[in-house]
Design an enzyme around this catalytic site. Structure first.
Site, mmCIF file in Angstrom:
data_model
loop_
_atom_site.group_PDB
_atom_site.id
_atom_site.type_symbol
_atom_site.label_atom_id
_atom_site.label_comp_id
_atom_site.label_asym_id
_atom_site.label_seq_id
_atom_site.Cartn_x
_atom_site.Cartn_y
_atom_site.Cartn_z
ATOM 1 N N GLU A 497 -79.171 23.957 -50.055
ATOM 2 C CA GLU A 497 -78.422 24.164 -51.740
ATOM 3 C C GLU A 497 -78.415 23.138 -52.162
ATOM 4 O O GLU A 497 -77.454 22.238 -52.141
ATOM 5 C CB GLU A 497 -77.553 25.350 -51.127
ATOM 6 C CG GLU A 497 -78.149 26.452 -50.670
ATOM 7 C CD GLU A 497 -76.816 27.141 -49.558
ATOM 8 O OE1 GLU A 497 -75.758 26.887 -49.790
ATOM 9 O OE2 GLU A 497 -76.994 27.887 -48.805
ATOM 10 N N SER A 527 -79.883 30.673 -48.244
ATOM 11 C CA SER A 527 -80.606 30.615 -46.958
ATOM 12 C C SER A 527 -79.959 29.634 -46.034
ATOM 13 O O SER A 527 -81.137 29.192 -45.052
ATOM 14 C CB SER A 527 -82.398 31.397 -46.980
ATOM 15 O OG SER A 527 -81.762 32.218 -48.097
ATOM 16 N N GLU A 528 -78.874 30.257 -45.018
ATOM 17 C CA GLU A 528 -78.721 28.751 -44.408
ATOM 18 C C GLU A 528 -79.321 29.008 -42.718
ATOM 19 O O GLU A 528 -79.959 27.646 -42.041
ATOM 20 C CB GLU A 528 -77.268 29.137 -43.651
ATOM 21 C CG GLU A 528 -75.873 28.514 -44.814
ATOM 22 C CD GLU A 528 -75.849 29.101 -45.855
ATOM 23 O OE1 GLU A 528 -76.245 30.325 -46.111
ATOM 24 O OE2 GLU A 528 -75.076 29.042 -46.974
ATOM 25 N N ALA A 552 -68.980 23.151 -43.629
ATOM 26 C CA ALA A 552 -69.171 23.824 -41.772
ATOM 27 C C ALA A 552 -68.940 24.942 -41.812
ATOM 28 O O ALA A 552 -69.144 26.156 -41.090
ATOM 29 C CB ALA A 552 -68.647 23.093 -41.354
ATOM 30 N N ASP A 553 -67.708 25.884 -42.858
ATOM 31 C CA ASP A 553 -67.972 27.265 -42.823
ATOM 32 C C ASP A 553 -68.999 28.277 -42.607
ATOM 33 O O ASP A 553 -69.157 29.263 -42.210
ATOM 34 C CB ASP A 553 -67.122 27.935 -43.899
ATOM 35 C CG ASP A 553 -66.194 26.712 -43.736
ATOM 36 O OD1 ASP A 553 -64.380 27.377 -43.514
ATOM 37 O OD2 ASP A 553 -66.442 25.647 -44.209
ATOM 38 N N HIS A 595 -63.920 27.901 -46.481
ATOM 39 C CA HIS A 595 -64.262 27.052 -46.955
ATOM 40 C C HIS A 595 -63.545 25.352 -46.242
ATOM 41 O O HIS A 595 -63.585 24.806 -47.111
ATOM 42 C CB HIS A 595 -64.025 27.079 -48.141
ATOM 43 C CG HIS A 595 -65.045 27.568 -48.901
ATOM 44 N ND1 HIS A 595 -65.059 29.168 -48.540
ATOM 45 C CD2 HIS A 595 -66.258 27.094 -49.932
ATOM 46 C CE1 HIS A 595 -66.925 29.380 -49.597
ATOM 47 N NE2 HIS A 595 -66.632 28.498 -50.011
#
Ligand code: TPP
Ligand code: MG
Length: 819
Positions: A497, A527-528, A552-553, A595
């Site tokens: 992203e 869209s991880e 990382a979250d 976050h």
């Protein structure tokens, strides 16, 4: 140059109607005679033979699984067998038009697809090529048992080889495609264009787009097919994979010479059932999977629903859809309708469907129906059909015989370290292709390169600490390493992203936009799962990728792709595939509970991932260089707390040239004799401050070791330090429960037991949500916590008045209350 897609209010607010076009259902309406006339009799015979072969393969497996015997062969198969009896026409039709360069990915129910694609590839490859594959594949281990006594053609030898490899894989034999480490649900054979099949429903949906991406970026021939079930269209990653595949940029922003839209067919093998749940009428509201295409792009993914109970309409559809992909107009969605006559697995009692329904489909069974058509229209004689059927069935039974025989087809040596040895490939590959890497400018002209040139790379300058603005920092270090590899390896791409234009989420990539063409650095949808999945698919095809997760979250959104895909394909392929992916994940702070989490412990727990967390410029550059020269998946944690930090530990400064740091090596940042403080992540800086206080206030000399890595980890320097000091405090910013440091503490207890004056103590953040920025000092380990913990649990500090509670009573209280 940033992209300029101008959004005009006037246009945006003009009255319009969004129109959909009709989605064809069973559009193939040729008469049987016309349909058969459009294929050579020899091809029709092959189609028939392949369908019969799959049926026999699956029926044999069903009997072996349920009765322990088939045609005189007895065997007890412990593993799974998700059969596709009834679905043969769909598989054979799919594979018929595909060339060996066309790659399929599939699901847990893929035996039929594997066989169909293998048979199709065998027919297309030359004898020389087939021999070369069979002789070189695992040094002939699969060939030797099947060539004994074989007198027929090379093609028939290849059929034996292939069926034998498949059965052996299913039965976990050394002679399987992947030495039995994949097994029934994951069997694959890349030389015939059969790529990993996935036991995670819809798992291929986010990976296959990466394979198609590889073909586009590297201008490779062929298309990609993701064979996934109807129920998998309820899976988020499948939708993400389709969205990722349909990005406008391929056709609007990328160089046209790359070929346009991604060459991928999402082939929904619609058998109307999940295991027992029914997507149509019960668990979904879509009614037809082809409808999904309308939500993805204006071309509606060229979606179509075809009769997969007859191979001819499937072949027709695949031919047309393949051409769409070759014209650069992909992606495509195909719904191939079929029916699973067999149960989901041999233990399935079919309690979710009526006998009448199954019988209806059995009566329409594609294999006798196809035979009937061929005979009735005098295309092939009964004798020709029967002998083709008998031949393939005999081969299958013979190969089953060989595969169950432990003398011919042994299991991998139980005492061997085989599985351990293939968890990582541990290679160093300078470049995966010898093409000249595509760059947009001479690096000397790059604004970021120029800016970095003016920065100071040492801890001090003219005797004074370097001001932040002038310091070469962690951000610069990662940039330099990434840019270096971009200039060496033409296959390397980076995406995620806000990677382009914006400069990467935290400006690490600023300057890359100017240096790299679109196809090497691009923005992805949010869209991880698709971001990580595409990187996996890209690497499986032979390219190097850096994927980025902004925080990382967000790893949870890509949980399957990280835990089950990125981590596992090297070992499930018995070391035949490599996974050169660096997954950059940034650990936040100040942004609250969702976050600011350090998830090193989660990934460190999953076998198959390298997990590093450098926090100094010197380490960041050296470790990124190593990660990007390696062949293993590296989860590269970065801390937003230290992106701006300059080098404080290496007096000579961060080299301008290339160097690597071993990804398993901890680093001693400050030498000491009285106490060891080991850290992971930005807690290094807290530990250094604590060490300074210990020295100033108590005259103690603390050795500070930055682990830099969670896995792999060389314990030797840590053990050496702890043996010397007899005391160790372990600190990280991740929540304390189950942290990497707890694992290290447990190991050190055993490794250094005789030398310890006190048990190792691990400190982490509180087992809470990360509170607001203003409250973070209550949450993250502070210097005073370290002193208090040392005082309470390791070494009483003379005159020290603890301000926080690190007593053992408090430990019990916290554990009891679960916080
Ligand atoms: C993510 C995930 N959820 C659940 C399962 C258990 N499971 C295995 S197969 C299956 C049904 C899949 O249906 P479909 O995608 O239509 O494929 P089919 O089995 O019909 O070929 C389920 C729920 C799984 N393997 N993976
Ligand atoms: Mg299904």
């Amino acid at each position: 140059m940033p992209k300029s897609i101008v959004i005009e209010p006037k246009r945006v607010f003009a009255r319009e109607t969004i129109r959909f076009s009709d989605i064809p259902v069973n559009a193939y309406q040729k008469t049987v005679q016309e349909a058969l006339a459009s294929h050579a009799p020899q091809d029709l015979l092959s189609i028939w033979r392949d369908m019969c072969g799959i049926r026999e393969f699956e029926s044999a497996l069903n009997d072996i699984k349920t009765k322990g015997t088939y045609k005189g062969i007895t065997y007890n198969h412990a593993g799974p067998a998700h059969l596709s009896v009834g679905q043969e026409a769909a598989a054979v039709g799919m594979a018929f038009t595909l060339a060996p360069d066309d790659h399929i990915f599939g699901s847990h129910r893929s035996h039929g697809e594997i066989l169909a694609k293998g048979f199709s590839a065998i027919r297309q490859l030359s004898d020389e090529r087939l021999l070369a594959i069979m002789q070189s594949y695992r040094d002939g281990a699969l060939l030797r048992p099947v060539e004994k006594g074989h007198t027929g053609s090379v093609q028939s030898l290849a059929v034996r080889f292939f069926i034998y490899g498949a059965y052996s894989e299913i039965f976990a034999r050394e002679t399987g495609f992947n030495r039995g480490l994949g097994g029934s649900m994951h069997a694959f054979f890349a030389p015939f264009g059969i790529y990993p099949n996935n036991a995670i429903v819809g798992g291929s949906g986010s990976i296959a787009p990466g394979a198609a991406l590889y073909k586009r970026v590297n201008r490779k021939p062929g298309i990609v097919v993701a064979n996934i079930g109807d129920a998998s269209f309820g899976c988020g990653p499948v939708w993400e994979g389709m969205t990722f595949s349909a990005m406008d940029q391929y056709r609007k922003l990328w160089d046209a010479s790359l070929g346009g839209g991604l060459p991928i067919i999402f082939n929904c093998v619609n058998n109307f059932y999940g295991m027992g749940g029914q997507p149509f009428g019960e668990t979904m509201g879509i009614q037809s999977i082809a409808r999904v295409g309308a939500g993805v792009n204006p071309e509606q993914m060229h979606a179509e629903r075809v009769n997969g109970y007859d191979p001819i309409p499937v072949i027709d559809a695949f031919r047309r859809k393949k051409q769409i992909l070759l014209d650069g107009r992909g992606p495509v969605l195909l719904e191939t309708v079929t029916y699973r006559i067999s149960g989901h697995s041999p233990s399935d009692a079919s309690s979710y469907r009526s006998k009448e329904e199954t019988e209806l489909w059995q009566r329409a069974d594609s294999i006798p129906a196809f035979r009937h058509a061929l005979v009735e229209h005098r295309v092939l004689t009964e004798d020709a059909l029967d002998s083709a059927k008998a031949e393939i069935e005999a081969t299958i039974v013979a190969m089953l015989h060989l595969a169950v025989d432990l003398d011919v087809s042994p299991r991998v040596d139980a005492g061997s370290e085989l599985v351990g040895n293939v968890m990582f490939s541990n290679q160093r590959v300078e470049t995966f292709d010898d093409r000249t890497p595509e760059l947009l400018q001479v690096l000397a002209d790059n604004p970021r390169v120029q800016q970095i040139r003016g920065k100071i790379r040492t801890p001090t300058h003219e005797g004074r600490p370097v001001p932040k603005m002038k310091a070469y920092n962690v951000r610069d270090a990662i940039f330099e390493a990434v840019l270096h590899r971009f200039t060496i390896d033409p296959t390397m791409i980076a995406f995620g992203e806000e990677n382009r234009d914006w400069g990467g989420a935290f400006a690490v990539y600023r300057g890359l936009t100017e240096a790299l063409p679109y196809h090497r650095l691009f923005n992805s949808p949010i869209s991880e799962a698709a971001i990580v999945g595409a990187a996996v698919g890209y690497a499986l095809e032979g390219g190097r990728a850096i994927a980025e997760l902004m925080y990382a979250d967000f790893m949870g959104r890509a949980g399957d792709e990280i835990f089950n895909q990125l981590a596992k394909w090297q070992s499930m392929s018995a070391g035949q595939l490599r996974m050169p992916v660096v997954l950059r994940v940034s650990v936040g702070s100040k942004y609250g509970a969702q976050h600011s989490q350090d998830f090193t412990a989660l990934v460190h727990h999953i076998p198959g991932l390298k997990v590093v967390f450098p926090v100094t410029p010197y380490d960041a550059k050296g470790m990124m260089n190593s990660a990007l020269a390696g062949t293993d998946p590296v989860v590269f944690f970065e801390s937003q707390k230290v992106y701006d930090v300059g080098e404080l530990f290496v007096d000579e400064g961060v080299p301008e040239g290339y160097y690597e740091i071993d990804l398993s090596e901890p680093s001693i940042k400050r030498a000491g004799t009285d106490l060891t403080i080991a850290t992971l992540g930005p807690a290094l800086y807290t530990a250094v401050s604590a060490a300074e206080e210990l020295h100033k206030r108590f005259g103690l000399s603390a050795e500070v070791i930055d682990l830099r890595t969670a896995n792999p980890l060389n314990y030797e320097p840590i053990v050496q330090s702890v043996r010397k000091t007899g005391k160790v405090l372990l600190v990280c910013d991740a929540v304390e429960r189950g942290s990497v440091m707890q694992t290290v503490a447990a190991n050190l207890t055993q490794l250094c037991f005789d030398d310890l004056d006190a048990p190792p103590v691990a400190i982490g953040s509180r087992n809470w949500i990360t509170p607001a920025a203003e409250l973070e000092t209550l949450f993250f380990p502070q210097v005073v916590w370290l002193l208090d913990a040392i005082h309470e649990r390791i070494l009483p500090l003379d005159g020290h008045q603890p301000r926080t509670n690190h007593t053992l009573e408090e430990l019990i209280r916290r554990e009891k209350s679960g916080v």
